[in-house]
Scaffold this motif. Structure first.
Motif, PDB file in Angstrom:
ATOM      1  N   LYS A  35       0.850  -1.201   0.000  1.00 18.11           N
ATOM      2  CA  LYS A  35       0.000   0.000   0.000  1.00 18.11           C
ATOM      3  C   LYS A  35       0.888   1.255   0.000  1.00 18.11           C
ATOM      4  O   LYS A  35       0.588   2.258  -0.665  1.00 18.11           O
ATOM      5  CB  LYS A  35      -0.927  -0.014   1.221  1.00 18.11           C
ATOM      6  CG  LYS A  35      -1.826   1.186   1.268  1.00 18.11           C
ATOM      7  CD  LYS A  35      -2.887   1.086   2.342  1.00 18.11           C
ATOM      8  CE  LYS A  35      -3.792   2.320   2.346  1.00 18.11           C
ATOM      9  NZ  LYS A  35      -3.094   3.592   2.551  1.00 18.11           N
TER      10      LYS A  35
ATOM     11  N   LYS B  29       1.876   2.111  -3.388  1.00 19.32           N
ATOM     12  CA  LYS B  29       0.762   2.766  -4.101  1.00 19.32           C
ATOM     13  C   LYS B  29       0.618   4.219  -3.673  1.00 19.32           C
ATOM     14  O   LYS B  29       0.283   5.083  -4.475  1.00 19.32           O
ATOM     15  CB  LYS B  29      -0.559   2.036  -3.812  1.00 19.32           C
ATOM     16  CG  LYS B  29      -0.633   0.684  -4.463  1.00 19.32           C
ATOM     17  CD  LYS B  29      -2.040   0.129  -4.375  1.00 19.32           C
ATOM     18  CE  LYS B  29      -2.062  -1.290  -4.894  1.00 19.32           C
ATOM     19  NZ  LYS B  29      -3.308  -1.970  -4.737  1.00 19.32           N
TER      20      LYS B  29
ATOM     21  N   ASN C 257       4.582  -1.456 -11.576  1.00 24.60           N
ATOM     22  CA  ASN C 257       3.905  -2.760 -11.736  1.00 24.60           C
ATOM     23  C   ASN C 257       2.950  -3.102 -10.603  1.00 24.60           C
ATOM     24  O   ASN C 257       2.342  -4.173 -10.613  1.00 24.60           O
ATOM     25  CB  ASN C 257       4.953  -3.876 -11.903  1.00 24.60           C
ATOM     26  CG  ASN C 257       5.718  -4.170 -10.613  1.00 24.60           C
ATOM     27  OD1 ASN C 257       5.469  -3.563  -9.572  1.00 24.60           O
ATOM     28  ND2 ASN C 257       6.650  -5.092 -10.688  1.00 24.60           N
ATOM     29  N   VAL C 258       2.814  -2.211  -9.613  1.00 24.31           N
ATOM     30  CA  VAL C 258       2.098  -2.597  -8.380  1.00 24.31           C
ATOM     31  C   VAL C 258       0.640  -3.013  -8.616  1.00 24.31           C
ATOM     32  O   VAL C 258       0.085  -3.802  -7.834  1.00 24.31           O
ATOM     33  CB  VAL C 258       2.219  -1.470  -7.309  1.00 24.31           C
ATOM     34  CG1 VAL C 258       1.430  -0.234  -7.679  1.00 24.31           C
ATOM     35  CG2 VAL C 258       1.832  -1.968  -5.930  1.00 24.31           C
ATOM     36  N   ASP C 259       0.031  -2.563  -9.702  1.00 19.02           N
ATOM     37  CA  ASP C 259      -1.368  -2.949  -9.945  1.00 19.02           C
ATOM     38  C   ASP C 259      -1.500  -4.159 -10.870  1.00 19.02           C
ATOM     39  O   ASP C 259      -2.615  -4.593 -11.170  1.00 19.02           O
ATOM     40  CB  ASP C 259      -2.139  -1.752 -10.537  1.00 19.02           C
ATOM     41  CG  ASP C 259      -2.291  -0.639  -9.506  1.00 19.02           C
ATOM     42  OD1 ASP C 259      -2.554  -0.971  -8.324  1.00 19.02           O
ATOM     43  OD2 ASP C 259      -2.121   0.541  -9.863  1.00 19.02           O
ATOM     44  N   ASP C 260      -0.386  -4.693 -11.298  1.00 21.92           N
ATOM     45  CA  ASP C 260      -0.422  -5.834 -12.222  1.00 21.92           C
ATOM     46  C   ASP C 260      -0.760  -7.125 -11.448  1.00 21.92           C
ATOM     47  O   ASP C 260      -0.038  -7.499 -10.518  1.00 21.92           O
ATOM     48  CB  ASP C 260       0.969  -5.933 -12.886  1.00 21.92           C
ATOM     49  CG  ASP C 260       1.072  -7.080 -13.870  1.00 21.92           C
ATOM     50  OD1 ASP C 260       0.181  -7.954 -13.884  1.00 21.92           O
ATOM     51  OD2 ASP C 260       2.066  -7.106 -14.609  1.00 21.92           O
ATOM     52  N   PRO C 261      -1.831  -7.824 -11.831  1.00 18.50           N
ATOM     53  CA  PRO C 261      -2.218  -9.046 -11.103  1.00 18.50           C
ATOM     54  C   PRO C 261      -1.115 -10.112 -11.101  1.00 18.50           C
ATOM     55  O   PRO C 261      -1.015 -10.904 -10.158  1.00 18.50           O
ATOM     56  CB  PRO C 261      -3.439  -9.566 -11.866  1.00 18.50           C
ATOM     57  CG  PRO C 261      -3.864  -8.463 -12.768  1.00 18.50           C
ATOM     58  CD  PRO C 261      -2.739  -7.499 -12.928  1.00 18.50           C
TER      59      PRO C 261
ATOM     60  N   GLN D 207       0.838  -9.006  -8.191  1.00 16.87           N
ATOM     61  CA  GLN D 207       0.058  -8.915  -6.946  1.00 16.87           C
ATOM     62  C   GLN D 207      -0.114 -10.265  -6.245  1.00 16.87           C
ATOM     63  O   GLN D 207      -0.328 -10.311  -5.049  1.00 16.87           O
ATOM     64  CB  GLN D 207      -1.305  -8.310  -7.247  1.00 16.87           C
ATOM     65  CG  GLN D 207      -1.214  -6.805  -7.449  1.00 16.87           C
ATOM     66  CD  GLN D 207      -2.552  -6.146  -7.390  1.00 16.87           C
ATOM     67  OE1 GLN D 207      -3.559  -6.777  -7.690  1.00 16.87           O
ATOM     68  NE2 GLN D 207      -2.579  -4.891  -7.004  1.00 16.87           N
TER      69      GLN D 207
END
Ligand code: T6T
Length: 324
Positions: free
Chosen positions: A260, A263, A311-315, A318
């Motif tokens: 988090k 983000k 890349n933090v939102d890339d599944p 994740q």
């Protein structure tokens, strides 16, 4: 399956003959003793449980130590072993030296041992030594991870400045290898100075120590938090004093709060270990040990990934966030 069981019968029956209390399901009984109660190990626990189903073994997870302590871990280990019979002990030893004699005694009593995440001695069980009795070590290449983080931080800081490295405790294999790798990587950057301190694996202490370090050395421009507790405590200190963005931060361990923080632009880089994959490798090799006639490699590496703002939102990345 029939082939596997045939190959295995000689090996497994050997282990089984030592068991007084015969298990009704006839599967090998494995005990895991974690290092501490944190999300890295609880994520690993889930991986062990899933893999045990897949590879046809029984897994028991001991009580979790509440602090990083050889005394507490050895007490839990002895208590758990006194309650039941196990064929294999998988353990994350909290210290490289002080646990060796207890583990050797357990091994001499006929229980095989694997180390997971952390190791004993120098972790090289391929050369005969007083600590080479474990079947194998399975874990992250901590030195390489530390080295890679050094290179990334040097780039972030234009190859100059002061970096505060907050580590846990000397004599813990995983975190000291991270620090050695980091130092080795930074040795290529003569204009970067390191200040290294140890917070005893205590998040509150990590926060206080980082705060004090920032007050004493206002020129600190980077921070490397070497595990969950160091990373969480140190980035919180930076946020609390309003230096977000001014100080570049790299953290080790992909907890929900550290991801988090990426983000929210409070941390630049997080190294995610792969506790689920690490656990699965341990159970897979344990199962091969009991059921097939194969040589077990003395070291198995489970890999790691980097989270960044990009890349933090890339599944695909994740999936490496640790479970709370
Ligand atoms: O970083 C992990 C683990 O790999 C290390 O050996 C000890 O600290 C953690 O459990 C995080 O708290």
């Amino acid at each position: 399956l029939i082939l596997t069981l045939t190959l295995s019968s000689s090996i497994y029956s050997k282990a089984q003959s030592d068991i007084e209390e015969v298990k009704t399901d006839n599967k090998p009984n494995i005990l895991f003793v974690p290092g501490i109660n944190d999300s890295f190990y609880t994520t690993m626990e889930r991986g062990l449980r899933t893999a045990a189903e897949k590879y046809n073994v029984n897994i028991t997870i001991s009580e979790y130590p509440q602090v990083w302590s050889d005394e507490e871990q050895i007490a839990i280990l002895k208590k758990t072993l006194s309650l039941n019979k196990y064929d294999l002990l998988i353990i994350s030893p909290t210290f490289t030296e002080s646990i060796i004699s207890s583990l050797r005694e357990i091994h001499n009593n006929g229980i095989e041992i694997m180390t997971l995440d952390t190791f004993i001695g120098d972790g090289d069980y391929s050369v005969p030594s007083e600590f080479s009795f474990p079947l194998t070590h399975i874990g992250t290449d901590n030195f390489l991870g530390g080295f890679n983080i050094a290179e990334e931080m040097a780039l972030m800081l234009d190859e100059k400045g002061i970096i505060y490295v907050i580590n846990t405790i000397g004599d813990t294999s995983s975190v000291m290898a991270r620090e050695s790798g980091f130092r080795a990587g930074m040795s290529h950057y003569p204009n970067i100075e390191l200040i290294v301190e140890y917070c005893q694996n205590n998040q509150e202490l990590a926060r206080e120590m980082t705060l004090a370090a920032l007050q004493e050395n206002p020129d600190i421009s980077g921070i490397f938090g070497v595990n969950v507790f160091c990373a969480q405590g140190s980035y919180e200190a930076v946020v609390n004093v309003g230096l977000t963005g001014t100080i570049r931060i790299a953290s080790w361990d992909a907890t929900e709060s550290l991801i988090k923080a990426i983000k929210d632009g409070q941390i630049d880089l997080v190294l995610a270990q792969k506790p689920v994959e690490m656990a699965e490798l341990a159970i897979e090799w344990a199962s091969k040990y009991f059921y097939s006639n194969v040589d077990i490699p003395k070291k198995v590496l489970s890999g790691f990934e980097f989270f960044t703002a990009e890349n933090v939102d890339d599944p695909n990345i994740q999936k490496y966030i640790y479970w709370e």
